[in-house]
Motif scaffolding. Structure first.
Motif, PDB file in Angstrom:
ATOM      1  N   ALA A  27       0.833  -1.207   0.000  1.00  8.35           N
ATOM      2  CA  ALA A  27       0.000   0.000   0.000  1.00  8.35           C
ATOM      3  C   ALA A  27       0.867   1.257   0.000  1.00  8.35           C
ATOM      4  O   ALA A  27       0.573   2.223  -0.716  1.00  8.35           O
ATOM      5  N   VAL A  28       1.939   1.247   0.767  1.00  8.62           N
ATOM      6  CA  VAL A  28       2.847   2.403   0.787  1.00  8.62           C
ATOM      7  C   VAL A  28       3.515   2.565  -0.574  1.00  8.62           C
ATOM      8  O   VAL A  28       3.659   3.682  -1.088  1.00  8.62           O
ATOM      9  N   GLU A  29       3.911   1.454  -1.175  1.00  3.52           N
ATOM     10  CA  GLU A  29       4.546   1.510  -2.491  1.00  3.52           C
ATOM     11  C   GLU A  29       3.583   2.039  -3.546  1.00  3.52           C
ATOM     12  O   GLU A  29       3.958   2.857  -4.392  1.00  3.52           O
ATOM     13  N   ALA A  56       1.891   6.455  -6.999  1.00  5.00           N
ATOM     14  CA  ALA A  56       0.831   7.355  -7.465  1.00  5.00           C
ATOM     15  C   ALA A  56       1.248   8.823  -7.335  1.00  5.00           C
ATOM     16  O   ALA A  56       0.857   9.654  -8.153  1.00  5.00           O
ATOM     17  N   LEU A  57       2.044   9.138  -6.318  1.00  5.74           N
ATOM     18  CA  LEU A  57       2.467  10.518  -6.099  1.00  5.74           C
ATOM     19  C   LEU A  57       3.729  10.887  -6.871  1.00  5.74           C
ATOM     20  O   LEU A  57       4.061  12.064  -6.962  1.00  5.74           O
ATOM     21  N   SER A  58       4.436   9.902  -7.417  1.00  2.94           N
ATOM     22  CA  SER A  58       5.680  10.199  -8.124  1.00  2.94           C
ATOM     23  C   SER A  58       5.406  10.555  -9.576  1.00  2.94           C
ATOM     24  O   SER A  58       4.307  10.387 -10.097  1.00  2.94           O
ATOM     25  N   SER A  59       6.438  11.013 -10.228  1.00  9.62           N
ATOM     26  CA  SER A  59       6.316  11.374 -11.645  1.00  9.62           C
ATOM     27  C   SER A  59       6.807  10.243 -12.540  1.00  9.62           C
ATOM     28  O   SER A  59       7.068  10.455 -13.718  1.00  9.62           O
ATOM     29  N   ALA A  60       6.942   9.036 -12.018  1.00  7.61           N
ATOM     30  CA  ALA A  60       7.430   7.896 -12.793  1.00  7.61           C
ATOM     31  C   ALA A  60       6.445   7.506 -13.890  1.00  7.61           C
ATOM     32  O   ALA A  60       6.850   6.968 -14.911  1.00  7.61           O
ATOM     33  N   LYS A  61       5.186   7.820 -13.686  1.00 15.17           N
ATOM     34  CA  LYS A  61       4.177   7.457 -14.684  1.00 15.17           C
ATOM     35  C   LYS A  61       4.417   8.211 -15.986  1.00 15.17           C
ATOM     36  O   LYS A  61       4.249   7.675 -17.070  1.00 15.17           O
ATOM     37  N   LYS A  62       4.859   9.450 -15.859  1.00  9.48           N
ATOM     38  CA  LYS A  62       5.069  10.267 -17.057  1.00  9.48           C
ATOM     39  C   LYS A  62       6.426   9.990 -17.706  1.00  9.48           C
ATOM     40  O   LYS A  62       6.542   9.991 -18.921  1.00  9.48           O
ATOM     41  N   THR A  63       7.452   9.755 -16.883  1.00  8.40           N
ATOM     42  CA  THR A  63       8.792   9.616 -17.443  1.00  8.40           C
ATOM     43  C   THR A  63       9.095   8.205 -17.923  1.00  8.40           C
ATOM     44  O   THR A  63       9.643   8.030 -19.007  1.00  8.40           O
ATOM     45  N   ASP A  64       8.782   7.189 -17.146  1.00 13.09           N
ATOM     46  CA  ASP A  64       9.111   5.808 -17.507  1.00 13.09           C
ATOM     47  C   ASP A  64       7.880   4.934 -17.299  1.00 13.09           C
ATOM     48  O   ASP A  64       7.670   4.370 -16.223  1.00 13.09           O
ATOM     49  N   LYS A  65       7.080   4.819 -18.350  1.00 12.42           N
ATOM     50  CA  LYS A  65       5.812   4.114 -18.233  1.00 12.42           C
ATOM     51  C   LYS A  65       5.998   2.614 -17.955  1.00 12.42           C
ATOM     52  O   LYS A  65       5.255   2.033 -17.180  1.00 12.42           O
ATOM     53  N   LYS A  66       7.002   1.994 -18.573  1.00 13.66           N
ATOM     54  CA  LYS A  66       7.232   0.562 -18.379  1.00 13.66           C
ATOM     55  C   LYS A  66       7.613   0.265 -16.919  1.00 13.66           C
ATOM     56  O   LYS A  66       7.102  -0.672 -16.316  1.00 13.66           O
ATOM     57  N   GLN A 121       3.739  -1.188 -10.340  1.00 12.82           N
ATOM     58  CA  GLN A 121       2.322  -1.301  -9.970  1.00 12.82           C
ATOM     59  C   GLN A 121       1.889  -2.772  -9.918  1.00 12.82           C
ATOM     60  O   GLN A 121       1.169  -3.186  -9.012  1.00 12.82           O
ATOM     61  N   GLN A 122       2.341  -3.564 -10.900  1.00  8.22           N
ATOM     62  CA  GLN A 122       1.985  -4.979 -10.911  1.00  8.22           C
ATOM     63  C   GLN A 122       2.597  -5.718  -9.724  1.00  8.22           C
ATOM     64  O   GLN A 122       1.949  -6.574  -9.120  1.00  8.22           O
ATOM     65  N   GLU A 123       3.836  -5.392  -9.381  1.00  6.38           N
ATOM     66  CA  GLU A 123       4.458  -6.024  -8.227  1.00  6.38           C
ATOM     67  C   GLU A 123       3.732  -5.643  -6.936  1.00  6.38           C
ATOM     68  O   GLU A 123       3.530  -6.480  -6.053  1.00  6.38           O
ATOM     69  N   ALA A 124       3.327  -4.386  -6.831  1.00  5.59           N
ATOM     70  CA  ALA A 124       2.594  -3.950  -5.646  1.00  5.59           C
ATOM     71  C   ALA A 124       1.229  -4.631  -5.572  1.00  5.59           C
ATOM     72  O   ALA A 124       0.782  -5.026  -4.481  1.00  5.59           O
ATOM     73  N   ASN A 125       0.575  -4.791  -6.722  1.00  2.19           N
ATOM     74  CA  ASN A 125      -0.714  -5.494  -6.731  1.00  2.19           C
ATOM     75  C   ASN A 125      -0.543  -6.959  -6.314  1.00  2.19           C
ATOM     76  O   ASN A 125      -1.356  -7.500  -5.573  1.00  2.19           O
ATOM     77  N   GLY A 126       0.521  -7.598  -6.795  1.00  2.00           N
ATOM     78  CA  GLY A 126       0.800  -8.979  -6.403  1.00  2.00           C
ATOM     79  C   GLY A 126       1.076  -9.091  -4.906  1.00  2.00           C
ATOM     80  O   GLY A 126       0.618 -10.028  -4.248  1.00  2.00           O
ATOM     81  N   ASP A 127       1.837  -8.122  -4.379  1.00  2.04           N
ATOM     82  CA  ASP A 127       2.105  -8.132  -2.935  1.00  2.04           C
ATOM     83  C   ASP A 127       0.835  -7.919  -2.126  1.00  2.04           C
ATOM     84  O   ASP A 127       0.654  -8.528  -1.072  1.00  2.04           O
ATOM     85  N   LEU A 128      -0.034  -7.040  -2.613  1.00  4.93           N
ATOM     86  CA  LEU A 128      -1.320  -6.833  -1.933  1.00  4.93           C
ATOM     87  C   LEU A 128      -2.141  -8.116  -1.916  1.00  4.93           C
ATOM     88  O   LEU A 128      -2.728  -8.486  -0.888  1.00  4.93           O
TER      89      LEU A 128
END
Length: 167
Positions: free
Chosen positions: A84-86, A91-101, A107-114
């Motif tokens: 959840a912290v990850e 979500a708050l970082s700018s990684a979505k815009k700079t490095d989409k992959k 996000q997938q790893e965090a979903n798997g951990d959840l």
């Protein structure tokens, strides 16, 4: 030097032949073979235990299972919290815009951990319902009043629980 070899060979020969001799000697006396058969086949089903022994064994079982349950709950909650912290940090970082992959992989790893943490915590809650302190209180009170042990407990009682004191 030869003397050491002779002693070693003699010791090895005695070690290897002693069990065979002891077995043939025990088989020749009927009382010894009957006693050996009784000891070899004694288990939980044939042993006689009183109610205090059974209560002590149940306590030992509950202590062991509650430790494992606590481990499942702590690990599951820890994984879920970390994920959840990850996810929040992503979500708050700018990684979505700079490095989409990279963002999608994280996000997938965090979903798997959840998911894994949720499953572990769910299993821990299930075990808590069976081996928690309230269930222990109910089982011991019912057993003290003469009710039989629940089948899921009777199946798990092993001979070693009757011999050991609870921790």
């Amino acid at each position: 030097m030869t003397r050491h070899y002779v002693l070693a060979v003699a010791g090895l020969w005695l070690t290897c032949s002693a069990p065979g001799f002891a077995q043939t000697l025990a088989a020749t006396t009927p009382a010894a073979s009957a006693a050996a058969a009784a000891v070899a086949h004694s288990g939980l089903s044939t042993a006689r235990y009183d109610r205090s022994d059974t209560l002590r064994a149940v306590q030992h079982l509950f202590v062991q299972r509650s430790r494992a349950t606590r481990g499942w709950l702590q690990t599951g909650a820890g994984l879920m919290t970390t994920a959840a912290v990850e996810k929040t940090a992503l979500a708050l970082s700018s990684a979505k815009k700079t490095d989409k992959k990279f963002y999608q992989t994280q996000q997938q790893e965090a979903n798997g951990d959840l998911l894994l943490g949720g499953l572990m915590a769910g299993y821990g809650l299930f075990r808590l319902s069976r081996f928690g302190p309230q269930q222990y209180q109910r089982v011991t009170e019912a057993y003290a009043q003469g009710a039989p042990l629940p089948s899921y407990l009777a199946r798990r009682l092993q001979t070693k629980y009757f011999r050991l004191l609870p921790l």
